[in-house]
Design an enzyme around this catalytic site. Structure first.
Site, PDB file in Angstrom:
ATOM      1  N   LYS A   1      26.783   8.936 -16.458  1.00  0.00           N
ATOM      2  CA  LYS A   1      27.276   8.950 -14.888  1.00  0.00           C
ATOM      3  C   LYS A   1      25.839   8.709 -13.942  1.00  0.00           C
ATOM      4  CE  LYS A   1      27.870  13.872 -14.654  1.00  0.00           C
ATOM      5  NZ  LYS A   1      28.646  14.990 -14.662  1.00  0.00           N
TER       6      LYS A   1
ATOM      7  N   TYR B   1       0.605  18.066   6.443  1.00  0.00           N
ATOM      8  CA  TYR B   1       1.513  18.634   7.442  1.00  0.00           C
ATOM      9  C   TYR B   1       1.566  19.999   7.562  1.00  0.00           C
ATOM     10  CZ  TYR B   1       3.047  13.611   8.425  1.00  0.00           C
ATOM     11  OH  TYR B   1       2.948  12.343   8.441  1.00  0.00           O
TER      12      TYR B   1
ATOM     13  N   ARG C   1      37.905  23.079 -10.007  1.00  0.00           N
ATOM     14  CA  ARG C   1      37.071  21.716  -9.612  1.00  0.00           C
ATOM     15  C   ARG C   1      38.368  20.660  -9.775  1.00  0.00           C
ATOM     16  NH1 ARG C   1      31.427  19.712 -11.376  1.00  0.00           N
ATOM     17  NH2 ARG C   1      32.536  18.933 -13.216  1.00  0.00           N
TER      18      ARG C   1
ATOM     19  N   MET D   1       5.861  12.078   2.756  1.00  0.00           N
ATOM     20  CA  MET D   1       6.889  11.052   2.397  1.00  0.00           C
ATOM     21  C   MET D   1       6.249  10.109   1.603  1.00  0.00           C
ATOM     22  SD  MET D   1       8.618   7.928   4.826  1.00  0.00           S
ATOM     23  CE  MET D   1       9.663   8.948   5.782  1.00  0.00           C
TER      24      MET D   1
END
Ligand SMILES: *Cc1c(COP(=O)(O)O)cnc(C)c1O
Length: 388
Positions: A44, A272, A140, A320
């Protein structure tokens, strides 16, 4: 030149991991004097981020492939997969049934709405293989215990009508990785609810497949399928046992290069938010990999990384497109040096995931489409060779 970042997917490592799982099951089976379960290799989510095509090659020896997306199942058939295919969430729309029929895809049936769709469907050319999913405590997917017998009777009627072909039962463990008591309770509930039905049974994900004795508690005469996923990609399903300890080999290696070096004096801060401030003279390597490539932004200073084959650490906040690493202990490293973010020759994806408060599954599945990929079919040198 493209940006120096690359994900290598190793088909031999996939083969190795599948063989390892198969031989463990074989060994356990011969000790218990029974046949080993068949293996659905779970592919999957684009084979946990590794790509369908390498997974089909790496898991060619599996007895079947299991996935979620009907389009992935069709793609496997179109690329020549002949053995069983299984949709773990079953089907969603009445139109899906034609596709299951045309491509001989097995499904889990876990809810009332799916029974209704089957009951109003025309008789297919190939009766559909169905695994009735029982909710044994995960809450689930699956029929709750009180609904199991009536769902089974309706499936048996559908089988007599020729809509359903082979019919079996399945469940999913919620804590096979960390709680034997809960796992045993789920197993007992399953045996109690499915023991008097017929057909093959399927209960084990990776953690349960790697837990000796679990599948062997099921009735020997029914036939079984295990459903390992993550372990086949060389990551561990357990928080307290590494993939290496389990004998698994990493399938995905994410590497990049140093593209800049900054010499930071004490008091200078990096990146950052200035989350890292040098306390001593520090050589900072800037690596061409960031969160837009799938590296977790939340990974903090101290997360392991390898440069030129030697361990060092991440510094400051992941950007990023870039992240910073400590080159102070590696005076030979510089622009062009090879950095392994995770995989062969670097930290395990589970180690990086732990530093980011998550699991290897999430990092592998989140590898970004912009990262170029190289599928290694045989053992060969890495395509992004390091420059010392
Ligand atoms: C994903 C999944 C698996 C495989 O789980 P792993 O932990 O990756 O081994 C097995 N069964 C079902 C129903 C799943 O959704």
């Amino acid at each position: 030149m493209p940006r120096p970042i690359l994900a290598t997917v190793s088909v031999p490592a996939m083969q190795h991991n599948l063989e390892l799982i198969a031989s463990r099951l074989q060994e356990e089976a011969s000790k218990a004097g029974r046949v080993p379960p068949r293996i659905w290799a779970v592919i999957k989510a684009n084979a946990y981020g590794h790509g369908l095509e390498p997974a089909m090659a790496g898991f060619a020896a599996a007895d079947g492939l299991a996935m979620l997306d009907i389009a992935e199942a069709v793609a496997c058939r179109e690329r020549g997969w002949q053995k069983p295919l299984m949709l773990l969430e079953g089907f969603f729309e009445p139109e899906d049934l034609d596709v299951l029929d045309a491509h001989r895809v097995a499904v889990s049936v876990h809810g009332e709405h799916q029974l209704c769709m089957l009951e109003s469907a025309p008789v297919p050319r190939n009766p559909i293989t169905v695994y009735m999913k029982i909710n044994t405590g995960m809450h689930r997917l699956g029929f709750p215990p009180a609904a199991v017998d009536s769902a089974w009777r309706r499936l048996v009627a559908l089988q007599q009508k020729g809509v359903v072909g082979e019919l079996g039962t399945m469940m999913h463990f919620s804590r096979a990785d960390d709680d034997v008591v809960v796992t045993q309770q789920q197993l007992s509930r399953f045996i109690q609810l499915a023991g008097d039905k017929s057909g093959p049974m399927s209960i084990c994900n990776s953690a349960a497949t790697l837990t000796p004795g679990l599948w062997a508690d099921l009735p020997a005469d029914r036939g079984q399928w295990v459903r390992p996923g993550i372990c086949l990609y060389g990551a561990s399903p357990f928080a307290d046992r590494s993939a290496a300890t389990l004998g698994l080999r990493p399938v995905m290696t994410l590497e990049a290069k140093i593209i800049a070096v900054q010499d930071c004096q004490p008091g200078s801060s990096v990146g950052y938010g200035h989350l890292f401030t040098a306390e001593k003279p520090t050589r900072v390597g800037v690596v061409a990999c960031g969160y837009a490539d799938g590296y977790p932004r939340i990974a903090a200073t101290g997360t392991p990384v390898t440069v030129n084959g030697r361990s060092t650490i991440l510094l400051g906040r992941v950007s990023m497109d870039m992240l910073a690493v400590d080159l102070t202990p590696l005076p030979d490293a510089g622009v062009g040096s090879r950095v392994v973010l995770w995989g062969d020759g670097g930290p395990s994806v589970d180690d990086v995931a732990r530093a980011a408060g998550t699991v290897g599954y999430e990092l592998l599945c989140a590898l970004a489409p912009r990262v170029p990929r190289h599928v290694e079919v045989r053992c060969e040198a890495m395509a992004l060779g390091g420059v010392a």
